[in-house]
Structure formats: structure tokens, C-alpha cells
Design an enzyme around this catalytic site. Structure first.
Site, PDB file in Angstrom:
ATOM      1  N   GLY A 582     -14.448  25.963 -22.579  1.00 52.59           N
ATOM      2  CA  GLY A 582     -14.925  24.807 -23.404  1.00 52.59           C
ATOM      3  C   GLY A 582     -15.547  25.090 -24.627  1.00 52.59           C
ATOM      4  N   GLY A 584     -18.978  23.972 -27.161  1.00 52.51           N
ATOM      5  CA  GLY A 584     -20.095  23.189 -27.392  1.00 52.51           C
ATOM      6  C   GLY A 584     -20.452  23.072 -28.893  1.00 52.51           C
ATOM      7  N   PHE A 586     -22.220  24.620 -31.210  1.00 54.47           N
ATOM      8  CA  PHE A 586     -22.149  25.589 -32.240  1.00 54.47           C
ATOM      9  C   PHE A 586     -20.975  26.721 -31.942  1.00 54.47           C
ATOM     10  CE2 PHE A 586     -26.348  24.211 -32.890  1.00 54.47           C
ATOM     11  CZ  PHE A 586     -26.463  23.750 -34.122  1.00 54.47           C
ATOM     12  N   GLY A 587     -20.702  26.818 -30.776  1.00 53.05           N
ATOM     13  CA  GLY A 587     -19.481  28.028 -30.461  1.00 53.05           C
ATOM     14  C   GLY A 587     -18.872  27.589 -29.183  1.00 53.05           C
ATOM     15  N   ILE A 588     -17.973  28.590 -28.962  1.00 49.11           N
ATOM     16  CA  ILE A 588     -17.103  28.577 -27.775  1.00 49.11           C
ATOM     17  C   ILE A 588     -17.515  29.251 -26.438  1.00 49.11           C
ATOM     18  CG2 ILE A 588     -14.622  29.268 -27.106  1.00 49.11           C
ATOM     19  CD1 ILE A 588     -13.988  29.168 -29.957  1.00 49.11           C
ATOM     20  N   VAL A 589     -17.284  28.678 -25.073  1.00 44.33           N
ATOM     21  CA  VAL A 589     -17.739  29.214 -24.054  1.00 44.33           C
ATOM     22  C   VAL A 589     -16.710  30.160 -23.377  1.00 44.33           C
ATOM     23  CG1 VAL A 589     -18.849  28.743 -21.817  1.00 44.33           C
ATOM     24  CG2 VAL A 589     -19.258  27.238 -23.851  1.00 44.33           C
ATOM     25  N   ASP A 698     -26.885  14.093 -25.847  1.00 43.55           N
ATOM     26  CA  ASP A 698     -25.570  14.237 -25.986  1.00 43.55           C
ATOM     27  C   ASP A 698     -24.839  14.271 -24.435  1.00 43.55           C
ATOM     28  OD1 ASP A 698     -23.003  14.169 -26.793  1.00 43.55           O
ATOM     29  OD2 ASP A 698     -22.905  16.598 -27.036  1.00 43.55           O
TER      30      ASP A 698
END
Length: 889
Positions: A582, A584, A586-589, A698
């Protein structure tokens, strides 16, 4: 017959067989306003119809011949005029022959009456008085119509709501928002931003309107208003006609002005000047219409017209660069805002007016958030053509979906082969050198018996490889054998790879068998890159002369408040680049695995280069908060690694999220029993956060992770990129969160406090029980909340208890002071349910930890069970969680 009444030799049929353009039939604003089409639209005129009836005193019936098709029409005698007949012709062409229409057709068609008694059969009609009952009228295209007229085909745009991620067909960027994200052409079906509508070329193909010319039209089907000229009609208002069927919408003619269209067609076509470009937003290739994938340098962009494409497509793009075309003094090139850096502003204030300490504001517009889509998400239906009308029995709210801001990514079916070929090796356990066909992918290194079979000798998961090093240990080599070229070190065995035959020249025959220094070095490089596919390898820079590069790859590991320098994340964890979990704030998981223990983890990769240097502290906001949180209901942070370019946040990996569970349910909604079980866990985790003055900001089903696939799973909160430190009586004003789940005070840029999370809980309860979002963006939230008929339609709310509705009403309070707190919500009758308490106690017993329920309630529920003759289990664990007792207020 005079020459003036004869059809000129240059006249041509209005429908040549070779016409390929598909186009509606707009006409200039100067055309008569009393035409037939206006009367057809308001019903004062009977529509032309296919009829054999004879005309009456008040009507005139005649035949219209258009190409090889004849239409029998009837017009009121007092309304018969030349302009009315031309209007009628335009309407017929618009519906039956859209491929033959063109701009300004009204002024470029001629009408001829068939007179069999005349030497020249076709007689030019100059007045409506020349048309009589039963006449055959031929429609002919004037010689004034040019090829240029056929090339100018305006789009018919209307505001549209999309149910799947959709990209603008002009600039290639995504259409953002939950509803009414963009404009769709009624003729060709292409999609555009509203900002792009005035720049698009007038090249509508009309494929959605094309109809077989041998199919007769019903009478009412011809009652279509004749559209105005593009310059005369503004874009359709977003507030009107949004939820009408396409056939009932009034299209808006838009595109570049006609004078610009003519200027562009006359320009010399030149090739594009492409350069590698990094995109901050999801963008598609404008040549092949596929997504430009990657973190940075995803594709090529023309320096002049900003055309975007893949590197592989650049050579196939036509030589049609328009350069810097200006419109109203501004460039018409696309993608101008895609190149702008993300602007991050700071405007947080507490109730006392002081500045917040680590609270730099997130990018205010949601469009600035970076995320990436998996191609499989783009294969679904792009949109739906109709929307259900509002009725008291059905909900007109937006169905629950994964909002664009947090797209759920899926794992690819198979890993891509990175490198394959023959290679030799021996091990620390067996010094006999063996030869196999090696195949390297993103997850493992497999040693096959041959290059075509499926049987393999050994499989080495990349997550088990501790490091790759140059040859150091020669003790295991057999006497008389050539030395190896590099070593693969795991926890249990060392693989000595390659065979250095000492030859300085390249031997293709030996290289094909896996022998030789050069072929071994290529394998060493490929394996090093596969071990850490998302960042440069620190281990590559090993020579003394590369000190500068080595410093660039130095990382810092922060775990349990301990700092360790020169720790490369690739030596501790394996990141699976093709397992995207997924995205978030600021970045990619990515999915990952701990090399020594084999434990699955989730690793968020944050690209620091996308943000200004002064804002780097904001990137650590999530880490700083998670480091101080230790609760079973909150995702566990293991450690953090940092390089000058990236930050790696390592967290525990869980099974899925709450939204996935809701959407995969039988009715796309959860039963009350499961919803109570999960909402109670969410509230307990929130109580721990609020006790520490932390507001999540959030909260949504996507950020509620599930630890297992069980019907009653453990849930944990994640994604604290928006989280804020807010005191009990403090307020903030920074823009945070996802709009669909945000409280009104945030959307209106007013101060908010910890009650923001409680509004989000109310939305979560609503979407879990109904499968739809609670509000329709067309109306004011206050009005919708007060209108129970639309807020809670009988389907499905007739099946849901009144206690659940009461809790939702107390959470979705516009006034913050009236909104329920965590403790009030946990004490609500809907959650104070014996079955819910049993489910929670069973869960706590199963995991061996009590942190949700409290021992002070045991006696009350035991009395309740005895009073109502219910079974009271005796096998539950009784000891509470000491940490929970210390942290709870």
C-alpha cells in the site's frame, strides 16, 4: 432550367462513402433562432417520423433523401421554413450519420427538389414555398465545405463521476476526488480535467454515438436540440445535471477555439524533444495509455509541449510537437503543475496561540499526495453510465470504496526473472563443484537441473542471504581446482560461486558453461542489486578509493532508542519490490523478511528527495510517534534505517485491512456483531492515543489493519503520518486526513481537537453497517444529518438496531462539544452488550493477553448471565494487562 437553379458540378453528396470522421453537427450562433430543433425540444412541434399518412391542411409531409437513405417527415404548415428544414436535416445527421457531420454544417448544405417533369431533375430550393405535399427533397453538400471543416470536431462534455481510478486523456494525470472528478465526452467517451477542457483539440471521434445508417429512427428520437457554436456556450455547471443519464444531459461544446484549431493545422509538424522526467503524480503514457510506473524518472516528457510517454514509446510517437502553444496569454502545454515541487506549509496553532513543536503542515491539497497504482487496479470498469435516483427507500450515498488517496495494492502473480544462465559453485559442506542453470528473481535464487525443466536442485531465498562478498575463504577448495569468484553467505552455509580460470580474454564457450571471471562478476552484481532493489547498495562500494560514495550509502539504524552507524538495511532485511502492500502519506509500503529469523515485516520506503530539506523533520513524525507507543491495538514499529536519500521504517506485517474485510463480505457490509467487536478494539486503541495527547487525524478502514483472516480478528491502527500531538484543550488548523472521513471543522479550515478522531469512528461504524459513505457531497452535512429519511434509508437500515443509529448520531455531531468521547462511546448501550463482551473475552483468552475488557466488569456480566439464564464461561483468563493499567486514565 436556368444555370442558377442547376446543382453546380462541384456540389457533392452530403454522405460520401469514404467519410471516416465522426462528429456532431454544431452550427454558428448567427443561424436562425426559430429553427425546428428548439420547438422539438419543448414539445410544440411534432417530431419528424417515419409515416405513410397523408398530410392534412395544417401539416406538410415530404421525403428527405440523405445519401441512400430516405426519411418521411411531417411539419406544421405555419412553421414550415427553409431554416426549419435545415435544422431538421442537422438533427437527422447528428443521430443517424455522426461520422458525416462537421462544424458549421447548417450553412453548407443545399436542398434540391426532385422535379421529374424538368430536364434538370434537381431544382434548387430557395424558399420554403417551393416545398409541397409529397415532394422528394435531396440534401447536397455545398462546394464551400472544405476538408478543414471535417477535421474540426468539437467534444460534447458533461460532468461525470467515476467509480474507478481514471486518467485525463489530454494531460495524462489522474482525475482526483470522490465524485464529479472530471468531464466525459458524450461523443467519444474520453475523459478530461476541467482545466484541460479549453485546451483539448477539436477531434471528437464520436464512436459512442455512431449508429448504423440502415436503422430507422423512431419519431421522438429526432427531437434533439441543435447545439450552439463552441464559442457561444460555456461549460456545463458542475452543480447541474450531474446525476442524469447521459441521454438526458445537455452537453457543453468545448475545446480549443476554432481560430486556434486552424492555426495549429497550418503549423509545420516537428519531432518532440524528449527528456527523462520524474512525476509527482500518477501519470499515464499518452501513446500507449499505460501507467508510468516507478518512484522517479518514470518516463519521458517533451520539453516543449509536455507530452508524456514511456521510454520505449518515445520512438513511436508521431512527429507532431506543437511547441509552446499559448491561449489567452498562457501556455496550453500540459503537465505544468506536475513539475512543481510539493509545497508544504506550517500553520498549526494551539489554543493559546503558540506554535506546535513538530507539526509542520502536510501538503494542503490532497492532489499533492504521492501514491502509485498497481496496473491490475486499472483493468476494472472505468465508470458507470447511470446513477440511481434519490428515493426514500434506497440510499443515494456514495458506495463504500477504497478512496484514491489510499489505493490498496495487490501482489503480482509471479516474480520477474532478473537473470538466468549456467553457473558453477561448491559449498562449505561439499567441495565438489556443481553446475546448474541459475535463475534469479526478486525473491529467490533457484538452481535448476536444466534450462527448460521444472526440477531444481536448490532454492535459496534472498531473505536468507546475509551478504555477498569477494572471495576470502579458500580452505574448502579441492586440490588442483581453480579458485571461486565470489561468496554467498547464509546463516547455515556458504556458497562459493564461479570458477576463475585465470584467462584474461573472454571465452564465449566457457562463459556459456558458467566458467570465467566476467560471467561470475555479472552474477555477483545482479545478486547484490536483487538483495536491495529499492536503494543503492552500500556493500557495492568496498574499495578504498570510493570513500565518498560509501558515505552516501551509510545508514543509521534506530531501534529501541539505540543508534548504530554503518548498518545497511539489506544486511538485515530483504525487501520484496514486487510485493507492494500500500501507500501512506510519504512513501510506499513493501513486504519484507528478516534475514536471520525469517519473520515477515512491512517496510515503508520514504523518498526524502521529494521534500525540502527544512521539512525532513516532518518525515519522521510517524516514526517519532510510533517509537513511544507500545499497545496491542497499535501497529508495532521495529526499527528505522536512514540514508541521505531515503528513510526505511520497518513495522510488523499484518494480514489485511478493515476495508478489504467489508468489501469482501457477502453484502459488502458487516454484521452488527462483528462491527461491535472491531469498533470496541478501535476505541480502546484510541483511548491509549488520546491519553498520550496523540490524535490520529486520518482514521479510516484502510488504516485499521487485521492481524489474521479470522471472523473475529485482532485490529491494529496504522499510518500515523498525519498524527498530531494535541492537548486536551488545544486546537490545530493544519490540513490533515482523508476528506471522506474528516469532520466538518477540518474541511472548513477551522480549529480541531481530539474529537476529530471520534467523527471518523462514526463514519467507520456507518460504512461498516451500510456499505456506503454517510454523506452526499451535493448537500450540506447539517441538512443531511437532520434528514433521517436520507441519512438512514430503509434499505439496509431497517435491519440495523436503533442503538447503533443512536451511537452514530452522537458521533457525527457537527458541534465538537456535543460529540461523544472515547469513554462515552465505550459506555454506549450498543457496545455494552453481553455477546460482544463474550467475543472480546474469548479473543483475549485466545491471544493470552487482556487489554480490551476490564476485570471490574466481570461481576456485572456474571450477574447479567445469571439473571437471564445465560451461560457464563469459566475458562477466560482473568489477569489484566499491567501496561494497560498504567497507561489508561
Amino acid at each position: 432550367m436556368s444555370a442558377n437553379n442547376s446543382p453546380p458540378s462541384a456540389q457533392k453528396s452530403v454522405f460520401p462513402a469514404t467519410v471516416s470522421a465522426v462528429l456532431p453537427a454544431p452550427s454558428p450562433c448567427s443561424s436562425p433562432k426559430t429553427g425546428l430543433s428548439a420547438r422539438l425540444s419543448n414539445g410544440s412541434f411534432s417530431a419528424p417520423s417515419l409515416t405513410n399518412s397523408r398530410g392534412s391542411v395544417h401539416t406538410v409531409s415530404f421525403l428527405l433523401q440523405i445519401g441512400l437513405t430516405r426519411e418521411s417527415v411531417t411539419i406544421e404548415a405555419q412553421e414550415l421554413s427553409l431554416s426549419a428544414v435545415k435544422d431538421l436535416v442537422c438533427s437527422i445527421v447528428y443521430q443517424k450519420f455522426p461520422e458525416c457531420g462537421f462544424f458549421g454544417m447548417y450553412d453548407k448544405i443545399l436542398l434540391f427538389r426532385h422535379d421529374m417533369n424538368s430536364e434538370n431533375i434537381l431544382q434548387l430550393i430557395t424558399s420554403a414555398d417551393e416545398i409541397h405535399e409529397g415532394d422528394l427533397v435531396e440534401v447536397v453538400l455545398s462546394a464551400l465545405a472544405t476538408v478543414e471543416d471535417f477535421q474540426i470536431r468539437p467534444h460534447a462534455l458533461y460532468v461525470h463521476s467515476y467509480k474507478a481510478p481514471t486518467f485525463c486523456d489530454y494531460c495524462g494525470e489522474m482525475l482526483w476526488g470522490l465524485v464529479r472528478q472530471g468531464l466525459k465526452c458524450e461523443g467519444c467517451g474520453l475523459n478530461y480535467h476541467k482545466r484541460c477542457a479549453f485546451k483539448i483539440p477539436n477531434n471528437c471521434s464520436g464512436v459512442r454515438k455512431r449508429r448504423l445508417s440502415n436503422v430507422s429512427l423512431p419519431g421522438p428520437g429526432l427531437s434533439v436540440p441543435r447545439p450552439l457554436q463552441p464559442e457561444c456556450v460555456p461549460l456545463l455547471s458542475e452543480e447541474s445535471h450531474t446525476h442524469q443519464e447521459p441521454s438526458k444531459r445537455i452537453p457543453s461544446w468545448s475545446g480549443r477555439p476554432i481560430w486556434m484549431e486552424k492555426m495549429v493545422m497550418c503549423r509545420v509538424k516537428v519531432p518532440h524533444t524528449f527528456a527523462v522526467h520524474s512525476y509527482g503524480r500518477p501519470t499515464i503514457c499518452q501513446y500507449c495509455k499505460r501507467l508510468l510506473k516507478g518512484l522517479f524518472r518514470q518516463g519521458m516528457q517533451c520539453k516543449d509541449c509536455k507530452f508524456n510517454c514511456h521510454k520505449r514509446c518515445a520512438s513511436k510517437v508521431p512527429r507532431d510537437c506543437l511547441g509552446e502553444v499559448t491561449f489567452n496569454g498562457e501556455p496550453c502545454s500540459v503537465g505544468t503543475d506536475a513539475d512543481m515541487p510539493m509545497d508544504i506549509d506550517s500553520s498549526d496553532v494551539n489554543s493559546d496561540g503558540s506554535r506546535g513543536l513538530d507539526d509542520s503542515e502536510e501538503p494542503s491539497p490532497p492532489e499533492d499526495k504521492m501514491f502509485f497504482l498497481d496496473p491490475t487496479d486499472l483493468d476494472v470498469e472505468r465508470d458507470e453510465e447511470t446513477v440511481k435516483t434519490i428515493s426514500p427507500s434506497t440510499s443515494n450515498n456514495i458506495p463504500l470504496m477504497r478512496v484514491v488517496q489510499s489505493i490498496k495494492h495487490t501482489k503480482r502473480r509471479s516474480s520477474t526473472v532478473v537473470k538466468e544462465g549456467w553457473m558453477v559453485h561448491y559449498t562449505s559442506r561439499d567441495n565438489l563443484r556443481k553446475r546448474h542453470y541459475w535463475r534469479l528473481d526478486s525473491k529467490c535464487l533457484t538452481l535448476f537441473q536444466n534450462e527448460s525443466g521444472s526440477k531444481y536442485y536448490k532454492e535459496i531465498p534472498l531473505s536468507e542471504i546475509l551478504r555477498v562478498s569477494s572471495p576470502q575463504d579458500f580452505t574448502s577448495i579441492s586440490q588442483g581446482s581453480n579458485p571461486h569468484c565470489f561468496e554467498i553467505i547464509t546463516d547455515t552455509v556458504v556458497y562459493f560461486v564461479g570458477e576463475n580460470n585465470g584467462s584474461s580474454s573472454h571465452n564465449p564457450v566457457l562463459a556459456a558453461t558458467g566458467v570465467g571471471l566476467d560471467v561470475a562478476q555479472s552474477w555477483e552484481k545482479a545478486i547484490r542489486q536483487a538483495l536491495m532493489p529499492v536503494t543503492p547498495q552500500a556493500s557495492v562500494c568496498t574499495s578504498p578509493g570510493q570513500g565518498k560514495d560509501h558515505n552516501l550509502a551509510t545508514s543509521i539504524s534506530v531501534s529501541n532508542c539505540q543508534v548504530q552507524e554503518n548498518v545497511d538495511i539489506s544486511s538485515v532485511y530483504q525487501i520484496f519490490a514486487d510485493e507492494v502492500l500500500g501507500s501512506g502519506q510519504f512513501g510506499i509500503v513493501y513486504g519484507g523478511k528478516h534475514r536471520k529469523t525469517g519473520r515477515d515485516v512491512a517496510i515503508k520506503v520514504i523518498d526524502k528527495m521529494r521534500f525540502p530539506t527544512k521539512q525532513e523533520s516532518q518525515l519522521r513524525n510517524e516514526v517519532a510517534i510510533l517509537q513511544n507507543l507500545h499497545h496491542p491495538g497499535i501497529v508495532n514499529l521495529e526499527c528505522m534505517f536512514e540514508t541521505p536519500e531515503r528513510v526505511f521504517v520497518v513495522m510488523e506485517k499484518l494480514h489485511g485491512d478493515m476495508l478489504e474485510m467489508i468489501l469482501s463480505s457477502e453484502k459488502s457490509r458487516l454484521p452488527e456483531r462483528i462491527t461491535k467487536f472491531m469498533v470496541t478494539q478501535i476505541l480502546v486503541a484510541l483511548r491509549n492515543l488520546h491519553f498520550k495527547n496523540i490524535v490520529h487525524c486520518d482514521l479510516k478502514p484502510e488504516n485499521v489493519l487485521l492481524a489474521s483472516a479470522e471472523p473475529f480478528p485482532q485490529v491494529k491502527l496504522c499510518d500515523f503520518g498525519f498524527a498530531r500531538i494535541i492537548g486536551e484543550k488545544s486546537f490545530r488548523r493544519s490540513v490533515v486526513g482523508t476528506p471522506a472521513y474528516l469532520a466538518p471543522e477540518v474541511l472548513r479550515s477551522k480549529g480541531y481537537n481530539r474529537s476529530l478522531d471520534m467523527w471518523s469512528v462514526g463514519v467507520i461504524v456507518y460504512v461498516s453497517l451500510s456499505g456506503t459513505f454517510p454523506f452526499n457531497e451535493d448537500e450540506d452535512i447539517n441538512d443531511q444529518i437532520q434528514n433521517a429519511a436520507f441519512m438512514y434509508p430503509p434499505n439496509p437500515w431497517r435491519e440495523i438496531s436503533s442503538e447503533a443509529i443512536d451511537l452514530i448520531n452522537n458521533l457525527l455531531q457537527v458541534k465538537m462539544r456535543k460529540r461523544y468521547s472515547v469513554d462515552k462511546s465505550l459506555s454506549h448501550p450498543w457496545l455494552q452488550d453481553y455477546q460482544t463482551w463474550l467475543d472480546l473475552r474469548e479473543f483475549e483468552t485466545r491471544i493470552g493477553e487482556r487489554y480490551i475488557t476490564h476485570e471490574s466488569d466481570d461481576a456485572r456480566w456474571e450477574i447479567h448471565a445469571y439473571t437471564h439464564n445465560l451461560e457464563y464461561p469459566k475458562h477466560f483468563i482473568m489477569a489484566p494487562n499491567p501496561d494497560d493499567m498504567e497507561e489508561d486514565p
